[in-house]
Write an enzyme that holds these catalytic residues in place. Structure first.
Site, short mmCIF file in Angstrom:
data_model
loop_
_atom_site.label_atom_id
_atom_site.label_comp_id
_atom_site.label_asym_id
_atom_site.label_seq_id
_atom_site.Cartn_x
_atom_site.Cartn_y
_atom_site.Cartn_z
N SER A 1 0.83 -1.21 0.00
CA SER A 1 0.00 0.00 0.00
C SER A 1 0.87 1.26 0.00
O SER A 1 0.35 2.37 -0.12
CB SER A 1 -0.88 0.01 1.25
OG SER A 1 -0.05 0.11 2.41
N ASN B 1 1.64 3.37 8.61
CA ASN B 1 1.17 4.66 8.12
C ASN B 1 0.61 4.49 6.72
O ASN B 1 1.32 4.62 5.72
CB ASN B 1 2.30 5.70 8.15
CG ASN B 1 2.70 6.04 9.55
OD1 ASN B 1 2.00 6.77 10.24
ND2 ASN B 1 3.81 5.46 10.01
N GLU B 2 -0.68 4.17 6.68
CA GLU B 2 -1.34 3.92 5.40
C GLU B 2 -1.61 5.24 4.68
O GLU B 2 -1.72 6.29 5.33
CB GLU B 2 -2.68 3.20 5.65
CG GLU B 2 -2.58 1.89 6.43
CD GLU B 2 -1.99 0.74 5.63
OE1 GLU B 2 -1.38 0.97 4.56
OE2 GLU B 2 -2.12 -0.42 6.09
N PRO B 3 -1.74 5.19 3.33
CA PRO B 3 -2.15 6.40 2.63
C PRO B 3 -3.56 6.81 3.10
O PRO B 3 -4.36 5.89 3.33
CB PRO B 3 -2.17 5.97 1.15
CG PRO B 3 -2.12 4.47 1.14
CD PRO B 3 -1.56 4.04 2.45
N SER C 1 -1.43 9.19 5.01
CA SER C 1 -0.90 9.64 6.31
C SER C 1 -0.20 10.98 6.16
O SER C 1 0.41 11.25 5.12
CB SER C 1 0.09 8.61 6.86
OG SER C 1 -0.59 7.47 7.35
#
Ligand code: F6R
Length: 255
Positions: free
Chosen positions: A146, A152-154, A156
């Site tokens: 991802s 820290n996923e998009p 973030s």
């Protein structure tokens, strides 16, 4: 030059992992020689396994000591207890801490079991603990498909701090086999923020295998954007990617 990161390519995961372990050992020895504690940020997942195996070998065969080392892990699934074999607490003890001489009180791993109403305060405390330890001398990172670092996923924020995050669908589906099905994968996690990671003095991001080739290309050659939080690392003054030829295979230089 289309690459926006410093990037070293190794023939395979084993040789790249040994090189990373040597850099970590150098940081420990240099800090300890000055009478200082080395403060390491650590990752879990498949990517660091051979790095940890090499550190254990160096401890057993070369006398590398972790007595004056403090560690802070990036993340933990929310809802998993220490004895759950998918928890990152379990992973770290099983794959590293049980085999070296680090004092347990020097080990810090985000807690996945505090009540929801205590999460924010707990996360502030984790930030303070890192600062009080003198900040991270080194941070080891993997990368999710991802584009996440830590969890820290998009999308973030580059300034984000330690907090609870909702896991991306790709992250949960990549974790599903280990959990015996998607329905068993936690939906949330506690993670250091991008801003927390960014304060580390030295960062190494590792990626192995063809499944990481696309995200490595987007991170190394793409524009900095919250669609791929790992691209924020392009702005870090002392960050390097260490990858194998398969993970580098989509880069312009490999064509
Ligand atoms: C793990 C972590 C994650 C992983 C990433 C890659 O602590 O923070 O960002 O590094 O999901 O996972 P693997 O190494 O299993 O491909």
């Amino acid at each position: 030059m289309t690459e926006k990161m410093k990037l070293d390519i190794y023939p395979d995961q084993a040789s790249g992992s040994v090189a990373i372990a040597r850099e970590i050992a150098d940081i420990i020895r240099t800090k300890n020689a000055k009478g200082e504690t080395a403060v390491l940020g650590l990752a879990t997942g498949a990517s660091p396994l051979k790095v940890y195996a090499e550190l254990i070998r160096m401890h057993k065969e070369e006398g590398l000591s972790f007595k004056n080392v403090k560690t802070f892990n990036l993340d933990e699934y929310y809802g998993l207890t220490h004895d759950n074999d998918q928890s990152y607490w379990y992973f770290m003890h099983h794959n590293l801490f049980d085999h070296i001489d680090i004092p347990e009180e020097n080990v810090n791993i985000p807690c996945g079991t505090m009540p929801m109403e205590e999460v924010a305060e707990w996360c502030d405390g984790y930030e303070k603990k890192i600062d009080e330890a003198g900040g991270l001398d080194f941070q080891l990172l993997g990368i999710g498909r991802s584009g996440h670092i830590g969890f820290n996923e998009p999308p973030s924020d580059p300034q984000s701090k330690t907090r609870m995050i909702h896991l991306h669908a790709i992250t949960r589906s990549d974790a599903a086999p280990a959990f015996g099905g998607l329905e068993n994968v936690p939906t949330d996690a506690i993670t250091m923020g991008v801003g927390t990671i960014f304060k580390a003095k030295t960062i190494i991001l590792m990626a192995w295998g063809a499944s990481k080739a696309d995200i490595i290309k987007r991170t190394v050659e793409g524009e900095m954007s919250d669609d791929v939080p790992a691209t924020y690392l392009q702005a870090h003054p002392n960050c390097k990617f260490v990858v194998d030829t398969a993970a580098a295979s989509a880069l312009e230089r490999s064509k």
